[in-house]
Write a protein that holds these residues in place. Structure first.
Motif, PDB file in Angstrom:
ATOM      1  N   THR A  62       0.854  -1.187   0.000  1.00 49.23           N
ATOM      2  CA  THR A  62       0.000   0.000   0.000  1.00 49.23           C
ATOM      3  C   THR A  62       0.893   1.241   0.000  1.00 49.23           C
ATOM      4  OG1 THR A  62      -0.075   0.317   2.412  1.00 49.23           O
ATOM      5  CG2 THR A  62      -1.684  -1.226   1.447  1.00 49.23           C
ATOM      6  N   PRO A  63       0.321   2.407  -0.227  1.00 49.65           N
ATOM      7  CA  PRO A  63       1.099   3.621   0.040  1.00 49.65           C
ATOM      8  C   PRO A  63       1.521   3.649   1.508  1.00 49.65           C
ATOM      9  CG  PRO A  63      -0.934   4.122  -1.148  1.00 49.65           C
ATOM     10  CD  PRO A  63      -1.047   2.704  -0.710  1.00 49.65           C
ATOM     11  N   GLY A  64       2.625   4.314   1.804  1.00 47.87           N
ATOM     12  CA  GLY A  64       2.991   4.522   3.193  1.00 47.87           C
ATOM     13  C   GLY A  64       1.860   5.223   3.929  1.00 47.87           C
ATOM     14  N   LEU A  65       1.656   4.865   5.183  1.00 49.41           N
ATOM     15  CA  LEU A  65       0.539   5.435   5.942  1.00 49.41           C
ATOM     16  C   LEU A  65       0.822   6.894   6.326  1.00 49.41           C
ATOM     17  CD1 LEU A  65      -0.552   2.492   8.263  1.00 49.41           C
ATOM     18  CD2 LEU A  65      -1.040   2.897   5.835  1.00 49.41           C
ATOM     19  N   ILE A  66      -0.264   7.649   6.473  1.00 52.38           N
ATOM     20  CA  ILE A  66      -0.193   9.085   6.753  1.00 52.38           C
ATOM     21  C   ILE A  66      -1.072   9.389   7.960  1.00 52.38           C
ATOM     22  CG2 ILE A  66      -0.660  11.397   5.845  1.00 52.38           C
ATOM     23  CD1 ILE A  66      -0.528  10.056   3.001  1.00 52.38           C
ATOM     24  N   GLY A 362       0.147   9.435  -1.008  1.00 53.16           N
ATOM     25  CA  GLY A 362      -1.196   8.934  -0.723  1.00 53.16           C
ATOM     26  C   GLY A 362      -1.715   7.873  -1.658  1.00 53.16           C
ATOM     27  N   THR A 363      -1.142   7.748  -2.852  1.00 53.51           N
ATOM     28  CA  THR A 363      -1.505   6.708  -3.803  1.00 53.51           C
ATOM     29  C   THR A 363      -0.236   6.204  -4.474  1.00 53.51           C
ATOM     30  OG1 THR A 363      -1.863   8.323  -5.584  1.00 53.51           O
ATOM     31  CG2 THR A 363      -3.803   7.682  -4.305  1.00 53.51           C
ATOM     32  N   LEU A 364      -0.336   5.033  -5.067  1.00 51.53           N
ATOM     33  CA  LEU A 364       0.782   4.475  -5.822  1.00 51.53           C
ATOM     34  C   LEU A 364       0.564   4.820  -7.283  1.00 51.53           C
ATOM     35  CD1 LEU A 364       1.060   0.954  -4.121  1.00 51.53           C
ATOM     36  CD2 LEU A 364       2.174   3.112  -3.467  1.00 51.53           C
ATOM     37  N   GLU A 365       1.211   5.909  -7.715  1.00 55.78           N
ATOM     38  CA  GLU A 365       1.077   6.402  -9.085  1.00 55.78           C
ATOM     39  C   GLU A 365       2.411   6.965  -9.556  1.00 55.78           C
ATOM     40  OE1 GLU A 365      -2.761   8.565 -10.171  1.00 55.78           O
ATOM     41  OE2 GLU A 365      -2.584   8.999  -8.017  1.00 55.78           O
ATOM     42  N   PRO A 366       2.688   6.851 -10.844  1.00 54.97           N
ATOM     43  CA  PRO A 366       3.918   7.445 -11.377  1.00 54.97           C
ATOM     44  C   PRO A 366       4.006   8.932 -11.064  1.00 54.97           C
ATOM     45  CG  PRO A 366       2.961   5.971 -12.994  1.00 54.97           C
ATOM     46  CD  PRO A 366       1.962   6.092 -11.870  1.00 54.97           C
ATOM     47  N   GLY A 367       5.189   9.357 -10.672  1.00 52.91           N
ATOM     48  CA  GLY A 367       5.426  10.751 -10.344  1.00 52.91           C
ATOM     49  C   GLY A 367       5.385  11.048  -8.862  1.00 52.91           C
ATOM     50  N   LYS A 368       4.737  10.175  -8.092  1.00 53.16           N
ATOM     51  CA  LYS A 368       4.631  10.425  -6.653  1.00 53.16           C
ATOM     52  C   LYS A 368       5.839   9.843  -5.913  1.00 53.16           C
ATOM     53  CE  LYS A 368      -0.324  11.094  -6.297  1.00 53.16           C
ATOM     54  NZ  LYS A 368      -1.534  10.865  -5.493  1.00 53.16           N
ATOM     55  N   CYS A 370       8.003   7.586  -3.731  1.00 49.44           N
ATOM     56  CA  CYS A 370       7.926   6.130  -3.561  1.00 49.44           C
ATOM     57  C   CYS A 370       7.930   5.802  -2.073  1.00 49.44           C
ATOM     58  CB  CYS A 370       9.077   5.437  -4.283  1.00 49.44           C
ATOM     59  SG  CYS A 370       8.902   3.653  -4.335  1.00 49.44           S
ATOM     60  N   ASP A 371       6.799   6.049  -1.434  1.00 44.13           N
ATOM     61  CA  ASP A 371       6.585   5.755  -0.018  1.00 44.13           C
ATOM     62  C   ASP A 371       5.657   4.552   0.052  1.00 44.13           C
ATOM     63  OD1 ASP A 371       7.995   8.086   0.295  1.00 44.13           O
ATOM     64  OD2 ASP A 371       6.335   9.238   1.161  1.00 44.13           O
ATOM     65  N   LEU A 372       6.165   3.440   0.581  1.00 43.86           N
ATOM     66  CA  LEU A 372       5.427   2.181   0.554  1.00 43.86           C
ATOM     67  C   LEU A 372       5.350   1.548   1.936  1.00 43.86           C
ATOM     68  CD1 LEU A 372       7.345   0.509  -2.444  1.00 43.86           C
ATOM     69  CD2 LEU A 372       5.430   2.134  -2.595  1.00 43.86           C
ATOM     70  N   ALA A 373       4.295   0.784   2.147  1.00 43.70           N
ATOM     71  CA  ALA A 373       4.209  -0.127   3.283  1.00 43.70           C
ATOM     72  C   ALA A 373       3.940  -1.511   2.706  1.00 43.70           C
ATOM     73  CB  ALA A 373       3.097   0.283   4.243  1.00 43.70           C
ATOM     74  N   ILE A 374       4.766  -2.482   3.080  1.00 43.65           N
ATOM     75  CA  ILE A 374       4.656  -3.854   2.573  1.00 43.65           C
ATOM     76  C   ILE A 374       4.206  -4.739   3.731  1.00 43.65           C
ATOM     77  CG2 ILE A 374       5.882  -5.743   1.434  1.00 43.65           C
ATOM     78  CD1 ILE A 374       7.883  -3.633   0.393  1.00 43.65           C
ATOM     79  N   TRP A 375       3.146  -5.516   3.497  1.00 40.96           N
ATOM     80  CA  TRP A 375       2.426  -6.171   4.590  1.00 40.96           C
ATOM     81  C   TRP A 375       2.401  -7.681   4.449  1.00 40.96           C
ATOM     82  CZ3 TRP A 375       1.116  -2.594   8.150  1.00 40.96           C
ATOM     83  CH2 TRP A 375       0.909  -1.275   7.726  1.00 40.96           C
ATOM     84  N   ASP A 376       2.523  -8.369   5.572  1.00 39.68           N
ATOM     85  CA  ASP A 376       2.328  -9.820   5.634  1.00 39.68           C
ATOM     86  C   ASP A 376       0.858 -10.098   5.947  1.00 39.68           C
ATOM     87  OD1 ASP A 376       4.909 -10.961   5.151  1.00 39.68           O
ATOM     88  OD2 ASP A 376       5.545 -10.180   7.103  1.00 39.68           O
ATOM     89  N   ILE A 377       0.008  -9.944   4.956  1.00 42.55           N
ATOM     90  CA  ILE A 377      -1.429 -10.140   5.128  1.00 42.55           C
ATOM     91  C   ILE A 377      -1.976 -10.914   3.934  1.00 42.55           C
ATOM     92  CG2 ILE A 377      -1.826  -8.117   6.587  1.00 42.55           C
ATOM     93  CD1 ILE A 377      -2.698  -6.589   4.060  1.00 42.55           C
ATOM     94  N   GLY A 378      -3.140 -11.517   4.141  1.00 39.74           N
ATOM     95  CA  GLY A 378      -3.795 -12.239   3.064  1.00 39.74           C
ATOM     96  C   GLY A 378      -4.727 -11.385   2.251  1.00 39.74           C
ATOM     97  N   ARG A 379      -5.251 -10.326   2.886  1.00 43.04           N
ATOM     98  CA  ARG A 379      -6.152  -9.404   2.205  1.00 43.04           C
ATOM     99  C   ARG A 379      -6.127  -8.068   2.927  1.00 43.04           C
ATOM    100  NH1 ARG A 379     -11.624 -12.100   1.911  1.00 43.04           N
ATOM    101  NH2 ARG A 379     -12.392 -10.006   1.420  1.00 43.04           N
ATOM    102  N   PRO A 380      -6.424  -6.956   2.241  1.00 44.86           N
ATOM    103  CA  PRO A 380      -6.338  -5.634   2.872  1.00 44.86           C
ATOM    104  C   PRO A 380      -7.200  -5.480   4.114  1.00 44.86           C
ATOM    105  CG  PRO A 380      -6.414  -5.403   0.490  1.00 44.86           C
ATOM    106  CD  PRO A 380      -6.663  -6.857   0.782  1.00 44.86           C
ATOM    107  N   ALA A 381      -8.320  -6.190   4.185  1.00 38.18           N
ATOM    108  CA  ALA A 381      -9.201  -6.059   5.347  1.00 38.18           C
ATOM    109  C   ALA A 381      -8.485  -6.378   6.654  1.00 38.18           C
ATOM    110  CB  ALA A 381     -10.423  -6.966   5.187  1.00 38.18           C
TER     111      ALA A 381
END
Length: 400
Positions: A62-66, A362-368, A370-381
């Motif tokens: 996901t994007p890095g949290l804010i 706030g979103t993963l889009e070209p130009g923004k 590169c702030d990311l959060a990588i998660w050990d989860i099965g689904r975003p919920a």
């Protein structure tokens, strides 16, 4: 296409809504590429030449949290007031008897810049450990020019001590300091005529905030602060409608505020004004929970009007001593009935909007960035569902 680094074999929640990816902008077999700290690709896997490739092994990204509303910098704590509240005292009763914000003011003034940084770092580290890459930090516990400057300098220093983007808000109109007892208008003049110009001249504030409430300041007084902010090209935001309907949200919208925050007592006129102005509703379920409020923000009406909704911790010593955005999301879902999609957007895309940074993060889009959060989860919920668990695998800030 060339990149410095790519993350492959990833499942993306880009937070860019699309017909194919739904509200979360899901890409099941995705990859992210960055160059010079900025995203150059976020989408389906493709051939990209890169100096380094990282296999995400099917993890979610996901994007890095804010965290778009915090009072992270302050001296001391208010655990004793928590005990008073448990015994039946109300937030207003504690404030009127000399507790509340003014008690934190004394501890903050005594701490000094270095002390404020030292006390804030553990709180910041707790948030970073959950994938935070951007945080807003308010002043407002100094309540004098020198002490407010100390708070804002401390907030900026945190951004040097840790690899995190710090956004600052000057909140001089938070409470009435003892030096101006009985003279709220005089203190507002001091804020408008002396504090805002001095803080703006040093570039220490990214926005100006205020507390419009029966135990805070009137709409007319906040309007005076907002005029001064406008004179110095500073955007505004506002603590509004937390304890009563003081019509602060409509005032904030009138000044094109980035956000109006709390909003438990928000009325239809305020919602309409916010929708028209594009002002974000920042929801603070930690404060609602901690003070045992019973009146919910008008979520359904905000949703129907198309008002963007962000979620934040409101980390502060008196009413929300919380340093977990993951828990804030769970509270927003369970207490306020937000959906999983709304919760995740609330700490990414809409939180960026509440800071005026939607073009940058706030979103993963070209130009923004590169702030990311990588998660050990099965689904975003799972990020909303779990309580007291931290599934963060890795955190990336500007591609590093």
């Amino acid at each position: 296409m060339q990149a410095d680094r790519v993350w492959t074999n990833a499942r993306l929640a880009t937070m860019v809504a699309s017909e194919a990816g739904g509200a979360l902008g899901v890409v099941e077999t995705g990859m992210i590429a960055c160059r010079d700290g900025r995203i150059v690709h976020a989408g389906p896997a493709m051939a990209i030449e890169a100096a380094e490739a990282i296999d995400c092994a099917g993890r979610w990204v996901t994007p890095g949290l804010i965290d778009c509303h915090t009072h992270l910098v302050h001296g001391g704590d208010r655990a004793h007031e928590f005990e008073l509240r448990l015994a039946g005292a109300s937030y207003e009763e504690i404030a009127r008897s000399g507790g509340g914000i003014v008690s934190t003011m004394a501890a903050t003034r005594a701490a000094g810049r270095d002390g404020l940084v030292a006390q804030a770092l553990p709180r910041l580290d707790a948030l970073i450990a959950e994938g935070l890459t951007t945080i807003e930090i308010k002043s407002g516990y100094g309540l004098s020019l020198d002490a407010e400057l100390d708070m804002l300098h401390a907030a900026r220093a945190l951004g040097r001590e840790r690899d995190v983007r710090v956004v600052t808000s000057f909140l001089g109109a938070h409470a009435l300091p003892p030096e101006f007892a009985g003279d709220a208008d005089g203190y507002i003049d001091h804020i408008a005529d002396e504090m805002i110009p001095a803080i703006a001249a040093q570039g220490l504030a990214d926005a100006v905030d205020g507390f419009c409430e029966t135990i805070g300041f009137t709409p007319a007084q906040i309007g005076r602060v907002f005029e001064a902010a406008r004179d110095h090209d500073l955007p505004v935001k506002l603590h509004a409608e937390q304890l009563s309907n003081s019509h602060g949200a409509a005032l904030a919208a009138e000044y094109g505020a980035l956000s109006a925050d709390h909003l438990e007592h928000l009325d239809e006129a305020g919602i309409t004004a916010m929708a028209r102005a594009g002002t974000v509703a920042v929801l603070l379920p930690g404060a609602y929970y901690f003070t045992r409020e019973t009146r919910l923000p008008p979520i359904a009406a905000l949703r129907a009007a198309g008002v963007p909704m962000a979620i934040a911790t409101d980390c502060n010593p008196g009413t929300s001593p919380m340093t977990s955005l993951l828990l804030a999301m769970n509270m927003a879902a369970t207490l306020f009935r937000l959906t999983v999609d709304e919760c995740l957007a609330g700490v990414t895309r809409e939180a960026a909007r509440a800071l005026g940074l939607q073009a940058e993060i706030g979103t993963l889009e070209p130009g923004k960035s590169c702030d990311l959060a990588i998660w050990d989860i099965g689904r975003p919920a799972e990020l909303v569902y779990r309580m007291g668990a931290n599934p963060l695998h890795d955190r990336v800030r500007k591609g590093e």
